[in-house]
Design a protein around this motif. Structure first.
Motif, PDB file in Angstrom:
ATOM      1  N   VAL A  41     -33.652  -4.167  55.325  1.00 45.02           N
ATOM      2  CA  VAL A  41     -32.392  -4.252  56.534  1.00 45.02           C
ATOM      3  C   VAL A  41     -31.959  -5.236  57.308  1.00 45.02           C
ATOM      4  O   VAL A  41     -31.196  -6.265  57.208  1.00 45.02           O
ATOM      5  CB  VAL A  41     -32.922  -2.717  56.672  1.00 45.02           C
ATOM      6  N   ILE A  42     -33.307  -6.360  57.351  1.00 46.04           N
ATOM      7  CA  ILE A  42     -33.307  -7.220  58.323  1.00 46.04           C
ATOM      8  C   ILE A  42     -32.572  -8.355  58.219  1.00 46.04           C
ATOM      9  O   ILE A  42     -32.243  -9.058  58.538  1.00 46.04           O
ATOM     10  CB  ILE A  42     -34.422  -7.711  59.499  1.00 46.04           C
ATOM     11  N   ASN A  43     -33.286  -8.910  56.725  1.00 45.19           N
ATOM     12  CA  ASN A  43     -32.384  -9.947  55.955  1.00 45.19           C
ATOM     13  C   ASN A  43     -31.055  -9.503  55.749  1.00 45.19           C
ATOM     14  O   ASN A  43     -30.551 -11.012  56.065  1.00 45.19           O
ATOM     15  CB  ASN A  43     -33.701  -9.957  55.124  1.00 45.19           C
ATOM     16  N   THR A  44     -30.966  -8.407  55.340  1.00 40.13           N
ATOM     17  CA  THR A  44     -29.382  -8.372  55.052  1.00 40.13           C
ATOM     18  C   THR A  44     -28.605  -8.974  55.873  1.00 40.13           C
ATOM     19  O   THR A  44     -26.932  -9.043  56.395  1.00 40.13           O
ATOM     20  CB  THR A  44     -28.390  -6.857  55.358  1.00 40.13           C
ATOM     21  N   ILE A  45     -28.588  -7.627  57.919  1.00 38.15           N
ATOM     22  CA  ILE A  45     -28.083  -7.655  59.035  1.00 38.15           C
ATOM     23  C   ILE A  45     -28.096  -9.339  59.702  1.00 38.15           C
ATOM     24  O   ILE A  45     -27.054 -10.216  59.661  1.00 38.15           O
ATOM     25  CB  ILE A  45     -29.098  -7.182  59.925  1.00 38.15           C
ATOM     26  N   ASN A  46     -29.484 -10.080  59.171  1.00 36.39           N
ATOM     27  CA  ASN A  46     -29.346 -11.646  59.938  1.00 36.39           C
ATOM     28  C   ASN A  46     -28.210 -12.053  58.437  1.00 36.39           C
ATOM     29  O   ASN A  46     -28.241 -13.721  59.353  1.00 36.39           O
ATOM     30  CB  ASN A  46     -30.678 -12.123  59.503  1.00 36.39           C
ATOM     31  N   SER A  47     -28.267 -12.531  57.437  1.00 43.48           N
ATOM     32  CA  SER A  47     -28.044 -12.774  55.854  1.00 43.48           C
ATOM     33  C   SER A  47     -25.789 -12.532  56.781  1.00 43.48           C
ATOM     34  O   SER A  47     -25.470 -13.342  56.276  1.00 43.48           O
ATOM     35  CB  SER A  47     -28.005 -12.788  55.050  1.00 43.48           C
ATOM     36  N   LEU A  48     -25.492 -11.319  57.549  1.00 35.52           N
ATOM     37  CA  LEU A  48     -24.060 -10.954  57.741  1.00 35.52           C
ATOM     38  C   LEU A  48     -24.167 -12.172  58.861  1.00 35.52           C
ATOM     39  O   LEU A  48     -22.801 -12.427  58.456  1.00 35.52           O
ATOM     40  CB  LEU A  48     -24.207  -9.752  58.070  1.00 35.52           C
ATOM     41  N   GLY A  49     -24.545 -11.607  59.766  1.00 36.76           N
ATOM     42  CA  GLY A  49     -24.686 -12.207  60.917  1.00 36.76           C
ATOM     43  C   GLY A  49     -24.855 -14.812  60.255  1.00 36.76           C
ATOM     44  O   GLY A  49     -23.541 -14.928  61.093  1.00 36.76           O
ATOM     45  N   ILE A  50     -25.586 -14.945  59.765  1.00 41.63           N
ATOM     46  CA  ILE A  50     -25.818 -16.515  59.492  1.00 41.63           C
ATOM     47  C   ILE A  50     -24.597 -16.799  58.416  1.00 41.63           C
ATOM     48  O   ILE A  50     -23.765 -17.696  58.457  1.00 41.63           O
ATOM     49  CB  ILE A  50     -27.169 -16.592  59.138  1.00 41.63           C
ATOM     50  N   TYR A  51     -24.300 -16.019  56.980  1.00 40.41           N
ATOM     51  CA  TYR A  51     -23.694 -16.732  56.163  1.00 40.41           C
ATOM     52  C   TYR A  51     -21.977 -15.787  56.157  1.00 40.41           C
ATOM     53  O   TYR A  51     -21.178 -15.839  54.987  1.00 40.41           O
ATOM     54  CB  TYR A  51     -24.802 -16.375  54.726  1.00 40.41           C
ATOM     55  N   THR A  52     -21.580 -15.365  56.936  1.00 43.14           N
ATOM     56  CA  THR A  52     -19.938 -14.255  56.645  1.00 43.14           C
ATOM     57  C   THR A  52     -19.712 -14.165  58.059  1.00 43.14           C
ATOM     58  O   THR A  52     -20.652 -15.075  59.014  1.00 43.14           O
ATOM     59  CB  THR A  52     -20.344 -13.474  56.407  1.00 43.14           C
ATOM     60  N   LYS A  53     -18.279 -14.463  58.358  1.00 45.44           N
ATOM     61  CA  LYS A  53     -17.802 -14.270  59.711  1.00 45.44           C
ATOM     62  C   LYS A  53     -17.777 -13.088  59.872  1.00 45.44           C
ATOM     63  O   LYS A  53     -16.612 -12.500  60.538  1.00 45.44           O
ATOM     64  CB  LYS A  53     -16.430 -14.536  59.197  1.00 45.44           C
ATOM     65  N   GLU A  54     -18.173 -11.748  59.390  1.00 40.96           N
ATOM     66  CA  GLU A  54     -17.793 -10.226  59.585  1.00 40.96           C
ATOM     67  C   GLU A  54     -18.051 -10.312  61.006  1.00 40.96           C
ATOM     68  O   GLU A  54     -19.001 -10.691  61.507  1.00 40.96           O
ATOM     69  CB  GLU A  54     -18.831  -9.362  58.756  1.00 40.96           C
ATOM     70  N   LYS A  55     -17.569  -9.181  61.756  1.00 37.26           N
ATOM     71  CA  LYS A  55     -17.866  -8.703  63.022  1.00 37.26           C
ATOM     72  C   LYS A  55     -18.440  -7.622  62.775  1.00 37.26           C
ATOM     73  O   LYS A  55     -17.525  -6.997  61.921  1.00 37.26           O
ATOM     74  CB  LYS A  55     -16.615  -8.948  63.867  1.00 37.26           C
ATOM     75  N   PHE A  56     -19.577  -7.406  63.568  1.00 32.62           N
ATOM     76  CA  PHE A  56     -20.328  -6.206  63.280  1.00 32.62           C
ATOM     77  C   PHE A  56     -20.490  -5.920  64.355  1.00 32.62           C
ATOM     78  O   PHE A  56     -21.771  -6.660  65.133  1.00 32.62           O
ATOM     79  CB  PHE A  56     -21.173  -6.157  61.973  1.00 32.62           C
ATOM     80  N   SER A  57     -22.123  -4.456  64.702  1.00 37.91           N
ATOM     81  CA  SER A  57     -22.338  -4.258  65.839  1.00 37.91           C
ATOM     82  C   SER A  57     -23.699  -3.744  64.826  1.00 37.91           C
ATOM     83  O   SER A  57     -23.693  -2.781  64.257  1.00 37.91           O
ATOM     84  CB  SER A  57     -21.554  -2.888  66.768  1.00 37.91           C
ATOM     85  N   THR A  58     -24.708  -3.592  65.729  1.00 39.81           N
ATOM     86  CA  THR A  58     -26.118  -2.933  65.360  1.00 39.81           C
ATOM     87  C   THR A  58     -26.107  -2.475  66.422  1.00 39.81           C
ATOM     88  O   THR A  58     -26.873  -3.173  67.925  1.00 39.81           O
ATOM     89  CB  THR A  58     -26.975  -4.002  65.147  1.00 39.81           C
ATOM     90  N   ASP A  59     -27.867  -1.464  66.825  1.00 37.63           N
ATOM     91  CA  ASP A  59     -28.702  -0.927  67.562  1.00 37.63           C
ATOM     92  C   ASP A  59     -29.594  -0.484  66.776  1.00 37.63           C
ATOM     93  O   ASP A  59     -30.328  -0.730  65.448  1.00 37.63           O
ATOM     94  CB  ASP A  59     -27.491  -0.083  67.595  1.00 37.63           C
ATOM     95  N   SER A  60     -31.072  -0.562  67.177  1.00 37.41           N
ATOM     96  CA  SER A  60     -32.100  -0.228  66.919  1.00 37.41           C
ATOM     97  C   SER A  60     -33.174   0.883  68.029  1.00 37.41           C
ATOM     98  O   SER A  60     -32.871   0.147  68.464  1.00 37.41           O
ATOM     99  CB  SER A  60     -32.642  -1.760  66.322  1.00 37.41           C
ATOM    100  N   ASP A  61     -34.163   1.447  67.294  1.00 42.77           N
ATOM    101  CA  ASP A  61     -35.016   1.277  68.161  1.00 42.77           C
ATOM    102  C   ASP A  61     -36.460   1.467  67.461  1.00 42.77           C
ATOM    103  O   ASP A  61     -36.359   2.150  66.346  1.00 42.77           O
ATOM    104  CB  ASP A  61     -34.466   2.788  68.361  1.00 42.77           C
ATOM    105  N   GLU A  62     -37.312   0.792  67.603  1.00 43.72           N
ATOM    106  CA  GLU A  62     -38.410   0.459  66.841  1.00 43.72           C
ATOM    107  C   GLU A  62     -38.978   1.806  66.461  1.00 43.72           C
ATOM    108  O   GLU A  62     -40.015   2.317  65.686  1.00 43.72           O
ATOM    109  CB  GLU A  62     -39.189  -0.536  67.093  1.00 43.72           C
ATOM    110  N   GLU A  63     -39.180   2.588  67.447  1.00 41.71           N
ATOM    111  CA  GLU A  63     -39.665   3.973  67.814  1.00 41.71           C
ATOM    112  C   GLU A  63     -39.721   5.511  67.155  1.00 41.71           C
ATOM    113  O   GLU A  63     -40.728   5.572  65.907  1.00 41.71           O
ATOM    114  CB  GLU A  63     -40.094   4.214  69.751  1.00 41.71           C
ATOM    115  N   THR A  64     -38.299   4.966  66.383  1.00 43.22           N
ATOM    116  CA  THR A  64     -37.815   6.504  65.185  1.00 43.22           C
ATOM    117  C   THR A  64     -37.785   4.907  64.599  1.00 43.22           C
ATOM    118  O   THR A  64     -36.902   6.031  63.277  1.00 43.22           O
ATOM    119  CB  THR A  64     -36.848   6.588  65.982  1.00 43.22           C
TER     120      THR A  64
END
Length: 109
Positions: A41-64
């Motif tokens: 999951v994290i690699n996909t998010i990082n790859s989307l941010g680095i290797y594409t021009k896609e606009k997206f938003s993310t949110d996370s909560d480590e506890e849950t």
């Protein structure tokens, strides 16, 4: 258990995903199922941010164990390929470790 929902539109274009929960395969720090899911999951998010021009938003909560990604518009070619790779990896984990630890669903929105 980790529940992952992949969102697609009526044309099957990816719109994002929700990931929630901890796999519970083993104790924290020893849970290879949770680690595998997180890495994909994290690699996909990082790859989307680095290797594409896609606009997206993310949110996370480590506890849950919650991680969400929402594309601003349906995923283009490169993002589609990265999302297909994510799904392939998650299906591999599900096939290997079973539905007691990971549930992968698809939802049309």
């Amino acid at each position: 258990m980790t529940k992952i929902t992949i969102f697609r539109n009526q044309d099957q274009a990816f719109l994002g995903f929700d990931c929630l929960g901890h796999a519970g395969y083993a104790e924290e720090g020893e849970d290879i199922v949770c680690a595998g899911i997180s890495a994909l999951v994290i690699n996909t998010i990082n790859s989307l941010g680095i290797y594409t021009k896609e606009k997206f938003s993310t949110d996370s909560d480590e506890e849950t164990g919650m991680i969400t990604l929402k594309f601003d518009s349906p995923a283009g070619h490169d993002a589609d390929l990265l999302m297909k790779s994510l799904v392939l990896g998650l299906q591999g984990i599900q096939n290997t470790y079973g539905n007691d630890y990971i549930i992968l669903t698809f939802k049309e929105v």
